[in-house]
Design an enzyme around this catalytic site. Structure first.
Site, PDB file in Angstrom:
ATOM      1  N   GLY A 224       0.914  -1.116  -0.034  1.00 11.64           N
ATOM      2  CA  GLY A 224      -0.180   0.006   0.040  1.00 11.64           C
ATOM      3  C   GLY A 224       0.868   1.150   0.119  1.00 11.64           C
ATOM      4  O   GLY A 224       1.690   1.404  -0.815  1.00 11.64           O
ATOM      5  N   ASP A 225       0.700   2.049   0.998  1.00 11.63           N
ATOM      6  CA  ASP A 225       1.590   3.146   1.071  1.00 11.63           C
ATOM      7  C   ASP A 225       2.532   3.155   2.321  1.00 11.63           C
ATOM      8  O   ASP A 225       2.769   4.414   2.720  1.00 11.63           O
ATOM      9  CB  ASP A 225       0.644   4.695   1.377  1.00 11.63           C
ATOM     10  CG  ASP A 225      -0.247   4.414   2.689  1.00 11.63           C
ATOM     11  OD1 ASP A 225      -0.263   3.419   3.189  1.00 11.63           O
ATOM     12  OD2 ASP A 225      -0.907   5.545   3.078  1.00 11.63           O
ATOM     13  N   GLU A 226       2.874   2.013   2.762  1.00 13.81           N
ATOM     14  CA  GLU A 226       3.860   1.712   3.686  1.00 13.81           C
ATOM     15  C   GLU A 226       5.168   1.399   3.203  1.00 13.81           C
ATOM     16  O   GLU A 226       5.337   0.555   2.144  1.00 13.81           O
ATOM     17  CB  GLU A 226       3.593   0.690   4.571  1.00 13.81           C
ATOM     18  CG  GLU A 226       2.338   1.158   5.376  1.00 13.81           C
ATOM     19  CD  GLU A 226       1.951   0.179   6.570  1.00 13.81           C
ATOM     20  OE1 GLU A 226       1.715   0.629   7.735  1.00 13.81           O
ATOM     21  OE2 GLU A 226       1.868  -1.227   6.165  1.00 13.81           O
TER      22      GLU A 226
END
Length: 297
Positions: A224-226
């Site tokens: 994801g956005d990690e």
């Protein structure tokens, strides 16, 4: 069958000439000055010349640099009297400059009653197709290995490679710092500007993170956005995390607009007894604590 030693010399010579000339294997005979005294049809075809016109010429004269490689092998036979087998020469023949070739060269001494070489037997095998096939296969293997260990959007290491690297460090009693990076405001970028804009943000942030570490450190997209950074232990990880927050917050150009996201970063220092999952869990918890405090580290 009559033993060959009982055959008259003219017949032996004639049979040898017929065998060499009609052989489907590219074959030739060189004198000690490395000039062709016989080139069969197969070798002439490989050279890209008429076998009749090749007589008296050296490999260099016929093939240029590629011929020079052949002469190097044959010159060694003249000097030592020992065969040179299995050497691969690579280049673009001057007679057929459309592409690089790969030939296996065998050069053998032709002697009389164990005396010094009187001539050289040259056998050339075209292994171009095989070599190209092996290169293609190796490239496919490298591509598959890369795809299995890298994220397609950012080009960073993926979760699988991250877990392998962390296990390697912990197994070797090497205790790096682990930074868990979660982007703030990324969902809004996707919702407002679309997934293409989101991918651009991810790729840009990935480049910034990659350029902020040393080659021995690792930056991975966790999902994801990690992102997760695995950095050397002799660094003030928290101060480094603060610098990353500022770096990530810099605007990102997109379709005439300036996009921006923030970041919450949690830091966990590895130590004896840590497991990979436990270390990542601690970094994740630290990141959520930062996010809850809205300090952005």
């Amino acid at each position: 069958m009559t033993p060959s030693s009982d055959l008259p010399p003219w017949l032996i010579s004639g049979v040898a000439d017929i065998v060499l000339t009609s052989s489907p294997t590219p074959t030739g005979v060189l004198n000690l000055e490395l000039r062709h005294v016989m080139v069969n049809q197969a070798l002439g075809k490989l050279y890209g010349v008429d076998p009749r016109t090749a007589t008296g010429s050296t490999p260099v004269q016929l093939l240029g640099h590629l011929g020079g490689q052949i002469e190097q092998r044959c010159r060694a036979v003249v000097g030592t009297g020992r065969a040179e087998l299995g050497h691969v020469v690579t280049g673009v023949p001057s007679t057929a400059p459309e592409g690089e070739v790969h030939w296996q060269v065998d050069c053998l001494p032709v002697s009389h009653e164990n005396g010094p070489p009187g001539a050289l037997l040259l056998v050339v095998t075209d292994i171009t197709a095989r070599t190209r096939a092996m290169r293609s296969l190796n490239e496919q293997r490298r591509s598959l290995a890369y795809q299995a260990s890298h994220d397609p959007v950012t080009g960073l290491a993926n979760r699988f490679q991250l877990l392998e690297v962390l296990q390697y460090h912990l197994s070797g009693q090497s205790f790096p710092n682990v930074l868990m990076v979660d982007l703030d405001g990324f969902k809004e970028v996707n919702d407002v500007h679309g997934h293409a804009a989101g991918d651009q943000v991810l790729a840009t942030i990935a480049d910034r993170l990659r350029n902020s570490v040393r080659t021995e450190d690792l930056v991975a997209r966790y999902g994801g956005d990690e992102f997760v950074l695995v950095i050397r232990p002799n660094v003030d990880a928290r101060a480094f995390a603060e610098r990353l927050v500022d770096l990530i917050a810099e605007p990102i150009p997109w379709a005439g607009k300036q996009l921006s996201v923030g970041a919450s970063i949690g830091v966990a220092e590895a130590g004896p007894g840590d497991s990979v999952s436990g270390l990542l869990h601690r970094a994740d918890e630290a990141m959520y604590e930062v996010k809850a405090d809205r300090k952005g580290t």
